[in-house]
Design a protein around this motif. Structure first.
Motif, mmCIF file in Angstrom:
data_model
loop_
_atom_site.group_PDB
_atom_site.id
_atom_site.type_symbol
_atom_site.label_atom_id
_atom_site.label_comp_id
_atom_site.label_asym_id
_atom_site.label_seq_id
_atom_site.Cartn_x
_atom_site.Cartn_y
_atom_site.Cartn_z
ATOM 1 N N LYS A 334 -56.066 -16.012 -49.951
ATOM 2 C CA LYS A 334 -55.410 -16.746 -51.016
ATOM 3 C C LYS A 334 -56.348 -16.751 -52.219
ATOM 4 C CE LYS A 334 -52.089 -19.632 -52.453
ATOM 5 N NZ LYS A 334 -50.671 -19.248 -52.546
ATOM 6 N N LYS A 336 -57.873 -18.355 -54.603
ATOM 7 C CA LYS A 336 -58.210 -19.675 -55.118
ATOM 8 C C LYS A 336 -59.715 -19.892 -54.976
ATOM 9 C CE LYS A 336 -57.270 -23.255 -52.565
ATOM 10 N NZ LYS A 336 -56.544 -24.299 -51.765
ATOM 11 N N SER A 369 -50.654 -14.140 -56.185
ATOM 12 C CA SER A 369 -51.570 -15.250 -55.877
ATOM 13 C C SER A 369 -52.436 -14.975 -54.653
ATOM 14 C CB SER A 369 -50.820 -16.580 -55.713
ATOM 15 O OG SER A 369 -50.142 -16.644 -54.462
ATOM 16 N N TYR A 370 -52.454 -13.718 -54.185
ATOM 17 C CA TYR A 370 -53.356 -13.302 -53.097
ATOM 18 C C TYR A 370 -54.265 -12.169 -53.596
ATOM 19 C CZ TYR A 370 -50.853 -16.055 -49.614
ATOM 20 O OH TYR A 370 -50.311 -17.095 -48.897
#
Length: 400
Positions: A334, A336, A369-370
């Motif tokens: 992920k 983030k 978003s990966y």
């Protein structure tokens, strides 16, 4: 001319002041690995970087001036080329060398530096040989065969005389085999002096032409696949060499690419010796227990060290992979803050040395978003690799 102990002793006189009397180096490390007392005959330290100069110079020195008026021609995968080119420069004879298109650039350039005219053709040695023989017919130049010539074989046999002087109590000699010139000369010299000494040959599994010929009791031409031991990738052994191997050699074995790569890396790492693939096969056979010998005094012929600089890093990397010293994997994270740090902490806690980190947001399995993470890691062994993989999988990472 014939191959005989007398002619080999004459060849030695012809080579005085021309070639080195190469070291015979005892290796405790390899002795422990192989279960034998292992000595390395370091022909990689010979002039031109291989044993080939012995046979080349002896052949050319045996020719009359009339034979050499139009120069000499040779076909080679690389080392014979440098031997002929060096001998030609010493004897002031023009020479043309035919090499396969894939010949290492270092060997091509070295031959040119010795003054040779180099022509590239075909994919393997046998293709270059066919072209060189046609060129000989057209030009009338003398031909210096890489292995199937008595004078060449006698020159290579001088290695056997040196070994007997350096280690009189020797039990066994292990020798690389391509066309057979090296082992034929050494075996003829050694067996005539002491028939009880065992002589074993080693071929690349990718091109076992001598072994297959011996099995069929006649010379055969085989299909081969690419091998890092390009110096012994000969599809058809010589007529002279085949009969000498039949007469004197006690057995032949093969080694695969993984075994060659690991042995090259071990020689570089443990003995600080840069050895080409064909030069490493005899030691590989000992390290991987291919031969029926234990607790013997063994000489492994390290026949050459002409490795292309651009190839060294690939050999090191391949050897490290095969030995479990390097791993690379992909996983999807992920995208983030903190996720990269988590996976790096797992690897470093297990004492993996991270060499390279790369991330990509583009790929078939990479959704918005990966990110796809690729890690290259230096490891200790295969067990260490498995330990890292298990730890990552236990924490939910999917590893490729």
């Amino acid at each position: 001319m014939v191959v005989s102990l007398h002619e080999i002793e004459k060849a030695r006189q012809n080579l005085l002041g021309v070639v080195h009397r190469t070291p015979l180096d005892y290796s405790r490390t390899f002795s422990d690995y192989a279960g034998n007392e292992v000595h390395l005959k370091l022909e990689n330290l010979q002039k031109t970087g291989s044993f080939k100069v012995r046979g080349s110079y002896n052949k050319m020195g045996s020719l009359d001036k009339a034979d050499l008026e139009k120069g000499v021609i040779a076909a080679s995968a690389g080392n014979h080329a440098q031997g002929v080119a060096y001998a030609s420069s010493r004897l002031d004879i023009p020479c043309t060398i035919v090499m396969p298109l894939g010949a290492p650039l270092s060997k091509v350039q070295a031959s040119k530096d010795y003054g040779a005219n180099v022509e590239l053709t075909g994919s393997v040695f046998d293709d270059a040989l066919d072209y060189a023989l046609d060129l000989k017919k057209k030009t009338g130049a003398a031909f210096v065969h890489a292995f199937d010539d008595d004078a060449v074989i006698n020159g290579q046999g001088t290695i056997g005389l040196e070994i007997l002087e350096q280690l009189p109590t020797i039990d066994t000699i292990v020798c690389p085999v391509g066309g057979g010139g090296l082992i034929a000369g050494i075996a003829a010299a050694v067996k005539e002096k002491n028939p009880s000494i065992k002589i074993y040959g080693v071929e690349a599994e990718a091109c076992p032409s001598m072994a297959q010929s011996l099995a069929k009791e006649e010379i055969v031409k085989i299909d081969s696949i690419p091998t890092m031991a390009d110096g012994i990738a000969v599809k058809r052994p010589g007529q002279h060499t085949f009969h000498l191997v039949q007469k004197y050699v006690d057995g032949l074995v093969t080694v695969d690419e993984m075994e060659i790569a690991r042995t090259m890396l071990l020689l570089l790492e443990r003995n600080k010796l840069l050895v080409e693939g064909s030069g490493a096969v005899s030691l590989a056979a000992l390290l991987y227990n291919k031969l029926p010998i234990k607790n013997k005094k063994v000489v492994s012929i390290i026949s050459g060290g002409n490795v292309d600089v651009s190839f060294i890093s690939r050999i090191i990397q391949r050897g490290m992979v095969e030995a479990g010293r390097f791993m690379q994997f992909n996983t999807i994270l992920k995208d983030k803050p903190g996720n990269l740090v988590k996976i790096l902490q797992i690897v470093t806690k297990l004492r993996g040395n991270i060499l390279d980190v790369s991330q990509s947001h583009i790929g078939d399995k990479v959704y918005p978003s990966y990110v796809q993470l690729t890690l290259s890691i230096e490891t200790k062994n295969h067990e260490h690799i498995q330990e890292i993989l298990d730890a990552l999988k236990q924490r939910g990472y999917t590893i490729e």
